[in-house]
Design a protein around this motif. Structure first.
Motif, mmCIF file in Angstrom:
data_model
loop_
_atom_site.group_PDB
_atom_site.id
_atom_site.type_symbol
_atom_site.label_atom_id
_atom_site.label_comp_id
_atom_site.label_asym_id
_atom_site.label_seq_id
_atom_site.Cartn_x
_atom_site.Cartn_y
_atom_site.Cartn_z
ATOM 1 N N SER A 203 -21.648 7.242 -35.391
ATOM 2 C CA SER A 203 -20.635 6.191 -35.367
ATOM 3 C C SER A 203 -20.920 5.226 -36.510
ATOM 4 C CB SER A 203 -20.678 5.449 -34.023
ATOM 5 O OG SER A 203 -19.725 4.411 -33.970
ATOM 6 N N THR B 129 -21.485 -0.252 -33.679
ATOM 7 C CA THR B 129 -21.628 0.177 -32.282
ATOM 8 C C THR B 129 -23.024 -0.163 -31.771
ATOM 9 O OG1 THR B 129 -20.089 2.008 -32.699
ATOM 10 C CG2 THR B 129 -21.397 2.113 -30.696
ATOM 11 N N ASN C 149 -18.027 13.519 -30.436
ATOM 12 C CA ASN C 149 -18.187 12.515 -29.380
ATOM 13 C C ASN C 149 -19.474 12.736 -28.593
ATOM 14 O OD1 ASN C 149 -15.749 11.229 -29.949
ATOM 15 N ND2 ASN C 149 -14.581 12.548 -28.569
ATOM 16 N N VAL D 286 -18.101 6.474 -28.107
ATOM 17 C CA VAL D 286 -17.118 6.187 -29.159
ATOM 18 C C VAL D 286 -16.104 7.324 -29.198
ATOM 19 C CG1 VAL D 286 -16.785 5.791 -31.638
ATOM 20 C CG2 VAL D 286 -18.882 4.984 -30.529
ATOM 21 N N VAL E 181 -14.621 9.157 -31.425
ATOM 22 C CA VAL E 181 -14.855 9.374 -32.851
ATOM 23 C C VAL E 181 -13.599 9.952 -33.523
ATOM 24 C CG1 VAL E 181 -16.250 10.630 -34.541
ATOM 25 C CG2 VAL E 181 -17.318 9.677 -32.503
#
Length: 372
Positions: free
Chosen positions: A85, A89, A111, A131, A133
């Motif tokens: 990420s 984050t 992910n 996240v 993604v």
């Protein structure tokens, strides 16, 4: 180096300047620039309606909602998250004095891999921060099952997932809280900005206190809040951009189709396909390069694009777990994150933005195909 014009990896969605000037004139006449002004209220309402969510709080950028979400839910101890990420984050976890625990990702989506989460849970674990993604939805059902089993909160970093729906339902309704980024590089932007989405009025009220120094009224401070309010100018800009975001997403979809069609017979390249039942927003176009089959490494392709004034981005590379702040964590060892390392070493995001010219898309395709 080519003398052709530079094709940037992204380009901001901009509202009509004449329309924006009218809004600025109105702001000037009101003489109310921040602190929950007219346009701030209007944008919160408009975004709630557009996104199909009940409670939304605007922020001045996309990182502060993550930091505030952890405060609002009173998260402590350890939070399970992804190394694949943008650094914000994990930074948000660190800034709250919480220990991030990295878990590997799913190779198909990038992910957080739900099958790896349970093994990382300890008595100190209080939350999971996945996240979505590239805007691809996480396996929210499986993550909820794990969170419910262990009594954990779930905060989704949905910075890439503006407007994404699964089965007609907003992805932002998943988890305890979701956050958005409205940075200039995003599908929808307010220059800088962000939002925090929750499910009940009491949490929304606490969030609004926290983003305004903790003030509940003129003389009462209920928590050690921060200043993360969005101003009137960016709120007005955001209202105008909301009018054209659907057209922008359709334009991005067209570009994604062109890339897929133009590269489908090139060996050694993989990209993310559309998922049935998902309304995608085409926020990025990541290519994953198999060096042996493609005949060139990801970094060599990155350099070749650059030679032709095409700016790709190795996104996400390096992994968050490789940065100096985090690489000493037990969970940051490469042996713990083999899939994430594989993706980070092979990914390159091609230029992707709304209303991209056909000739520019074709130039990128030709360069990736080795025809330039």
């Amino acid at each position: 180096m080519s003398e052709e014009k530079t094709i940037t990896v992204t380009s901001p969605l901009l509202p009509d300047l004449k329309e924006f000037e009218k809004y600025l004139e109105d702001i000037w006449s009101r003489k109310w620039l921040t602190n929950n002004g007219f346009y701030h209220k209007e944008l919160e309402k408009a975004l709630s309606e557009y996104l199909g969510v009940p409670y939304l709080s605007l922020f001045t950028n996309g990182t502060l909602p993550l930091i505030t979400a952890l405060q609002a839910l009173r998260i402590t101890g350890e939070v399970i998250t992804t190394p694949y990420s943008f650094v914000a984050t994990t930074h948000s976890i660190w800034w709250n004095g919480i220990k991030p625990v990295f878990v590997d990702v799913d190779e198909k989506t990038g992910n957080l891999d739900p099958e790896k989460i349970e093994a990382a849970i300890t008595p100190r674990t209080t939350a999971i921060m996945p996240v979505h993604v590239y805007g691809t939805p996480c396996d929210t059902m499986r993550i909820k099952e794990i969170a419910d089993k262990y009594g954990l909160k779930v905060i989704y970093d949905a910075a890439h997932a503006f407007g994404v729906k699964v089965g007609g339902k907003s992805i932002l309704e998943e988890g305890d809280i979701s956050t958005l980024s409205f940075h200039a590089t995003k599908v929808y932007n307010t220059v800088e900005g962000g939002a925090l989405i929750c499910h009940d009025e009491a949490t929304k009220k606490r969030i609004d206190y926290l983003k305004n120094f903790g003030f509940a009224d003129e003389v009462t401070v209920v928590a050690p809040g921060i200043n993360s309010k969005m101003d009137e100018i960016r709120s007005a800009y955001g209202l105008l951009n909301l009018r054209q975001v659907d057209r922008a997403i359709e334009s991005r979809k067209t570009t994604a189709r062109k890339y897929r069609d133009g590269l489908k017979d090139v060996p050694g390249l993989r990209w993310l396909s559309d998922i049935e039942g998902v309304r995608h927003n085409y926020s990025y176009f990541p290519l994953f390069v198999d060096e042996k089959k493609y005949g060139m490494s990801r970094d060599a392709l990155y350099a070749r694009l650059k030679e032709h004034n095409i700016l790709g981005r190795r996104y996400f590379y390096p992994l968050i777990s490789e940065f100096s702040t985090y690489r000493g964590l037990e969970s940051a060892t490469p042996e713990n994150l083999p899939v994430a390392h594989k993706l980070a070493s092979s990914v390159i995001c091609l230029p992707m933005y709304a209303f991209m010219e056909d000739a520019d898309v074709e130039r990128v395709i030709e360069c990736v195909r080795g025809e330039r």
